[in-house]
Design an enzyme around this catalytic site. Structure first.
Site, PDB file in Angstrom:
ATOM      1  N   ARG A 204       0.876  -1.114   0.060  1.00  0.00           N
ATOM      2  CA  ARG A 204       0.055  -0.002  -0.069  1.00  0.00           C
ATOM      3  C   ARG A 204       0.792   1.117   0.005  1.00  0.00           C
ATOM      4  O   ARG A 204       1.863   1.472   0.695  1.00  0.00           O
ATOM      5  CB  ARG A 204      -0.856   0.140   1.358  1.00  0.00           C
ATOM      6  CG  ARG A 204      -2.152  -1.033   1.145  1.00  0.00           C
ATOM      7  CD  ARG A 204      -3.049  -0.548  -0.145  1.00  0.00           C
ATOM      8  NE  ARG A 204      -4.311  -1.339  -0.026  1.00  0.00           N
ATOM      9  CZ  ARG A 204      -4.460  -2.160  -1.158  1.00  0.00           C
ATOM     10  NH1 ARG A 204      -3.414  -2.715  -1.524  1.00  0.00           N
ATOM     11  NH2 ARG A 204      -5.685  -2.932  -1.128  1.00  0.00           N
TER      12      ARG A 204
ATOM     13  N   GLU B 111      -3.440   7.524  -6.313  1.00  0.00           N
ATOM     14  CA  GLU B 111      -3.563   6.610  -7.570  1.00  0.00           C
ATOM     15  C   GLU B 111      -4.825   7.297  -8.411  1.00  0.00           C
ATOM     16  O   GLU B 111      -6.085   7.177  -8.063  1.00  0.00           O
ATOM     17  CB  GLU B 111      -3.796   5.248  -6.887  1.00  0.00           C
ATOM     18  CG  GLU B 111      -2.679   4.772  -6.205  1.00  0.00           C
ATOM     19  CD  GLU B 111      -2.931   3.175  -5.992  1.00  0.00           C
ATOM     20  OE1 GLU B 111      -3.887   2.507  -6.440  1.00  0.00           O
ATOM     21  OE2 GLU B 111      -1.959   2.711  -5.247  1.00  0.00           O
TER      22      GLU B 111
ATOM     23  N   HIS C   9      -0.396  -0.723 -10.129  1.00  0.00           N
ATOM     24  CA  HIS C   9      -1.137  -1.435  -9.109  1.00  0.00           C
ATOM     25  C   HIS C   9      -1.421  -2.769  -9.771  1.00  0.00           C
ATOM     26  O   HIS C   9      -2.833  -3.025  -9.627  1.00  0.00           O
ATOM     27  CB  HIS C   9      -2.407  -0.595  -8.555  1.00  0.00           C
ATOM     28  CG  HIS C   9      -2.742  -0.991  -7.247  1.00  0.00           C
ATOM     29  ND1 HIS C   9      -3.339  -0.121  -6.185  1.00  0.00           N
ATOM     30  CD2 HIS C   9      -2.855  -2.393  -6.602  1.00  0.00           C
ATOM     31  CE1 HIS C   9      -3.392  -0.857  -5.193  1.00  0.00           C
ATOM     32  NE2 HIS C   9      -3.321  -2.165  -5.319  1.00  0.00           N
TER      33      HIS C   9
END
Length: 346
Positions: free
Chosen positions: A255, A284, A303
């Site tokens: 994370r 993000e 991601h």
């Protein structure tokens, strides 16, 4: 007849959920399926009302949940308002490790059991973490881009610019959960020395548990695998980044909030940080003017660590088993709020 809402997205599709549940339950003919699809991952997840990492509109979800007793999802926003508006709901299966898109307190108060799918992407994320290590240590992304642009980088074979091997290197894993344990086994197969920091972890064969400062000093590669909690937010801050072994590679596939990104450009420019490989970010997607987009020795991916077809299949299978157990009045294996059963609306 039990009505099940399959609230999927473009990775874990509603049909994946429905097929898995039909295969898991004793009598599929007793089930009625409805569906809802969000646009994730083509649109990033984010906070929705009082839940995190969610995708979709609360009002649309509430409308789809009318008369529904069981819901299965990955990203749908089960905020507090959903439980107030959906009195028939009894069970939610969330096919991810942390069901942060569900207000667990509101679910418990409403008597709605919530199950998750721990470990569904562990193999994928572990393989990806090691892949990023190899890509960064051996200059794979810049060498590929430069060759495509017509530049043959023979200087990558000079002593100063040559890459490094995982074999014989000390790799420090921050966090020792299911993903990190698989990562450790893969690294051991390469011949790496694996150490780890996790104050709550049980020992793993061949992995030495150490405190965080020792890990940072000893490791040529540091890979982050901890959960993001108030305790671990910016766990790797400026002070700890400066404690890292000079020239070390830092990898984060967990994370973005675990890492304070602000000192990174200067540490990369000075060479104190030898390389950086990121799959997750504090925002993000990162903004176009983000300094790390043009920083040296950086490998970036959007991601993707858990993005395999096997992850989607495994996740729905885990949740389908939870649905089958719930409908059969058996104890669910992955319930995150067992206290809800005492209040469950039957």
């Amino acid at each position: 007849m039990t009505t099940i809402l399959t609230a999927g997205d473009l990775f874990v599709r509603p049909t994946h959920f429905a097929d898995a549940v039909r295969a898991a339950v004793a009598d599929p003919s007793a089930l009625k399926f409805t569906e809802l699809t969000s646009s994730w991952p083509l649109e990033p997840f984010g906070p929705v009302e009082n839940v995190e990492e969610a995708s979709g509109a609360v009002d649309e979800l509430i409308a789809a949940l009318q008369g529904v007793e069981v819901a299965v999802t990955q990203m749908a926003p089960f905020s507090a308002r959903v439980f107030e508006a959906c009195p028939d709901l009894r069970f939610i299966g969330v096919c991810r490790g942390g069901p942060v898109n569900v207000d667990i307190d509101a679910a418990t108060e409403a008597g709605v059991l919530v199950s998750n799918a721990p470990g569904r992407n562990a193999q994928a994320a572990a393989e990806f973490a090691v892949g990023l290590m190899l890509a960064a240590l051996r200059h794979v992304p810049p060498a590929d881009a430069e060759l495509r642009a017509g530049t043959w980088r023979g200087d990558y074979y000079t002593w100063e610019n040559a890459g490094r091997e995982l074999g014989g290197e000390t790799v420090g894993l921050v966090g020792l959960g299911s993903i990190s344990r698989i990562t450790a086994r893969i690294l051991q197969a390469f011949g790496a020395v694996v150490i780890a920091h996790d104050p709550y972890a049980e020992p793993e064969p061949g992995v030495e548990l150490v405190d965080l400062d020792e890990l940072l000093v000893r490791s040529g590669v540091v890979s982050l695998h901890a959960r993001l909690t108030p305790e671990t937010h910016h766990l790797i801050n400026s002070e700890r980044l400066h404690r890292m072994r000079p020239g070390a590679l830092l990898v984060n596939t967990a994370r973005g909030g675990l890492l304070d990104h602000r000192p990174l450009p200067d540490l990369l420019a000075s060479g104190h940080l030898g390389g950086l490989a990121l799959d997750v970010y504090d925002v993000e997607p990162p903004p176009e003017d983000w300094p790390l987009l043009s920083a040296p020795n950086v490998v970036l991916s959007p991601h993707l660590a858990g993005a395999t077809r096997q992850t989607a299949e495994r996740a729905t299978e885990i949740i389908a088993e939870e649905v089958a157990r719930f409908l059969g009045d058996a104890e669910c294996r992955h319930t995150v709020n067992p206290g809800a059963r005492a209040k469950a609306r039957r």
